[in-house]
Design a protein around this motif. Structure first.
Motif, short mmCIF file in Angstrom:
data_model
loop_
_atom_site.label_atom_id
_atom_site.label_comp_id
_atom_site.label_asym_id
_atom_site.label_seq_id
_atom_site.Cartn_x
_atom_site.Cartn_y
_atom_site.Cartn_z
N LEU A 40 0.82 -1.21 0.00
CA LEU A 40 0.00 0.00 0.00
C LEU A 40 0.86 1.26 0.00
CD1 LEU A 40 -2.78 -1.07 2.53
CD2 LEU A 40 -2.98 -0.91 0.04
N GLU A 41 1.96 1.24 0.75
CA GLU A 41 2.83 2.41 0.82
C GLU A 41 3.52 2.70 -0.50
OE1 GLU A 41 4.02 2.33 5.59
OE2 GLU A 41 5.34 1.38 4.11
N LEU A 42 3.69 1.68 -1.34
CA LEU A 42 4.24 1.92 -2.68
C LEU A 42 3.28 2.72 -3.54
CD1 LEU A 42 5.87 -1.52 -3.57
CD2 LEU A 42 7.06 0.63 -3.12
N ALA A 43 1.98 2.59 -3.25
CA ALA A 43 0.96 3.31 -4.04
C ALA A 43 0.76 4.72 -3.53
CB ALA A 43 -0.36 2.55 -4.00
N ALA A 44 0.80 4.91 -2.20
CA ALA A 44 0.57 6.23 -1.62
C ALA A 44 1.07 6.25 -0.18
CB ALA A 44 -0.91 6.58 -1.66
N LEU A 70 -6.22 -6.27 -2.14
CA LEU A 70 -4.99 -5.48 -2.03
C LEU A 70 -4.63 -4.83 -3.36
CD1 LEU A 70 -2.49 -4.50 -0.55
CD2 LEU A 70 -1.45 -6.75 -0.95
N ALA A 71 -4.70 -5.59 -4.43
CA ALA A 71 -4.37 -5.05 -5.75
C ALA A 71 -5.29 -3.91 -6.13
CB ALA A 71 -4.45 -6.16 -6.80
N LEU A 72 -6.58 -4.07 -5.86
CA LEU A 72 -7.53 -3.02 -6.20
C LEU A 72 -7.36 -1.81 -5.29
CD1 LEU A 72 -10.49 -5.38 -6.90
CD2 LEU A 72 -9.63 -3.69 -8.51
N SER A 73 -6.99 -2.04 -4.03
CA SER A 73 -6.72 -0.92 -3.13
C SER A 73 -5.59 -0.07 -3.66
CB SER A 73 -6.36 -1.44 -1.73
OG SER A 73 -7.45 -2.09 -1.13
N ARG A 74 -4.55 -0.71 -4.17
CA ARG A 74 -3.42 0.03 -4.74
C ARG A 74 -3.88 0.85 -5.94
NH1 ARG A 74 0.54 -2.69 -6.88
NH2 ARG A 74 2.13 -1.19 -6.31
N ALA A 75 -4.79 0.29 -6.74
CA ALA A 75 -5.32 1.02 -7.89
C ALA A 75 -6.16 2.21 -7.44
CB ALA A 75 -6.15 0.09 -8.76
N LEU A 76 -6.94 2.03 -6.37
CA LEU A 76 -7.76 3.13 -5.86
C LEU A 76 -6.87 4.27 -5.36
CD1 LEU A 76 -10.45 1.12 -3.84
CD2 LEU A 76 -10.70 2.13 -6.11
N LEU A 77 -5.77 3.93 -4.70
CA LEU A 77 -4.86 4.94 -4.16
C LEU A 77 -4.11 5.69 -5.25
CD1 LEU A 77 -3.32 2.91 -1.19
CD2 LEU A 77 -4.98 4.78 -1.02
N ALA A 78 -3.97 5.08 -6.42
CA ALA A 78 -3.18 5.67 -7.50
C ALA A 78 -3.82 6.91 -8.11
CB ALA A 78 -2.93 4.64 -8.59
N ARG A 79 -5.13 7.08 -7.91
CA ARG A 79 -5.85 8.22 -8.48
C ARG A 79 -5.61 8.33 -9.99
NH1 ARG A 79 -7.42 7.85 -3.87
NH2 ARG A 79 -7.65 9.53 -2.34
N SER A 108 -0.22 7.69 2.41
CA SER A 108 -1.36 7.45 3.30
C SER A 108 -2.31 6.49 2.62
CB SER A 108 -2.08 8.76 3.61
OG SER A 108 -3.27 8.52 4.34
N TYR A 109 -2.68 5.42 3.32
CA TYR A 109 -3.54 4.40 2.71
C TYR A 109 -4.84 4.20 3.47
CZ TYR A 109 -0.71 1.81 6.13
OH TYR A 109 -0.07 1.41 7.26
N ASP A 110 -5.28 5.23 4.18
CA ASP A 110 -6.54 5.13 4.94
C ASP A 110 -7.72 4.82 4.02
OD1 ASP A 110 -5.19 5.62 7.27
OD2 ASP A 110 -5.76 7.74 7.40
N ASP A 111 -7.71 5.41 2.82
CA ASP A 111 -8.82 5.17 1.89
C ASP A 111 -8.91 3.70 1.50
OD1 ASP A 111 -9.44 7.82 1.97
OD2 ASP A 111 -8.59 8.33 0.01
N ALA A 112 -7.76 3.04 1.40
CA ALA A 112 -7.75 1.62 1.05
C ALA A 112 -8.38 0.80 2.17
CB ALA A 112 -6.33 1.15 0.79
N LEU A 113 -8.08 1.15 3.40
CA LEU A 113 -8.64 0.42 4.53
C LEU A 113 -10.13 0.71 4.69
CD1 LEU A 113 -5.78 0.77 7.17
CD2 LEU A 113 -6.12 -0.99 5.42
#
Length: 226
Positions: A99-103, A135-144, A105-110
């Motif tokens: 998650l940290e590789l994507a952003a 997890l994979a989709l959370s990283r995509a969501l964080l990528a904006r 702050s990863y609160d939105d993923a959680l």
């Protein structure tokens, strides 16, 4: 508005042609579904849009610009995010590190997938298939990202989590294209665009509702027809 399309796209794997002049278009914000059985070409079409497979004919057009010769990593830098069906997470890293590789702050993923909070210290490679998809989709969501391409987003998920996943994808301020074998129940009757592929060719393009009506009228086991 963001637009992405394949125009008369052809892709070959050695002597075999996987896409036979495929034309599909997507616009965002919004959700587009590439449907088809295994071997239909839906995954190849998704990869062609991402630039991870090379076209042998036709073009990829993004916001009116031909990006056919633009490399996959450059498309990613311009705002395209691909979530493949397999190897979509870094298995040797923890969930937190992914998650940290994507952003930062990863609160939105959680918030999107609360299950991940209890898994933050686990290595991603030890997660179940459904957890890895979260997890994979959370990283995509964080990528904006401006464009999000996902191959079978709800694979391995429970029906409740799958429905939540599609709600999240439909709510993104992005051009979202997913590849699926069947139209997800949550999208039936919704404003989603469907392109159905059969053996490397497009046999239907239209709204999800029209697709459902045609499918209901189709004899069981018959070949899709345009």
């Amino acid at each position: 508005m963001t637009t992405l399309s394949l125009r008369h796209a052809r892709v070959r794997y050695g002597p075999l042609e996987a896409l036979h002049g495929v034309t599909v278009a997507a616009a965002g914000p919004g959700l587009t579904v590439l449907l088809g059985r295994n071997g239909s070409g839906r995954t190849t079409a998704l990869r062609a849009l991402a630039g991870t497979v090379r076209l042998t004919g036709g073009t990829v057009v993004w916001d009116g610009v031909d990006v056919t010769r633009v490399a996959a990593d450059e498309r990613a830098r311009r705002g395209l995010c691909l979530v493949p069906e397999r190897q979509a997470v870094f298995g040797s890293l923890t969930v937190r590190e992914n998650l940290e590789l994507a952003a930062p702050s990863y609160d939105d993923a959680l918030d999107a997938y609360p299950r991940l909070e209890s898994l933050l210290a686990r290595r991603a490679g030890t997660l179940s298939g459904g957890e890895q998809r979260m997890l994979a989709l959370s990283r995509a969501l964080l990528a904006r990202a401006r464009v999000v391409l996902v191959d079978e987003p709800a694979q391995g998920m429970s029906p409740t989590v799958a429905a939540r996943t599609y709600e999240l994808l439909a709510g993104l301020d992005a051009c979202v294209i997913v590849a699926e074998q069947r139209l997800p129940p949550v999208l039936r009757g919704r404003a989603a665009v469907v392109h159905e592929l059969w053996r490397g060719a497009v046999v239907f393009s239209g709204e999800a509702g029209e697709y459902e009506r045609r499918k209901a009228a189709r004899p069981t086991g018959s070949r899709p027809s345009a």
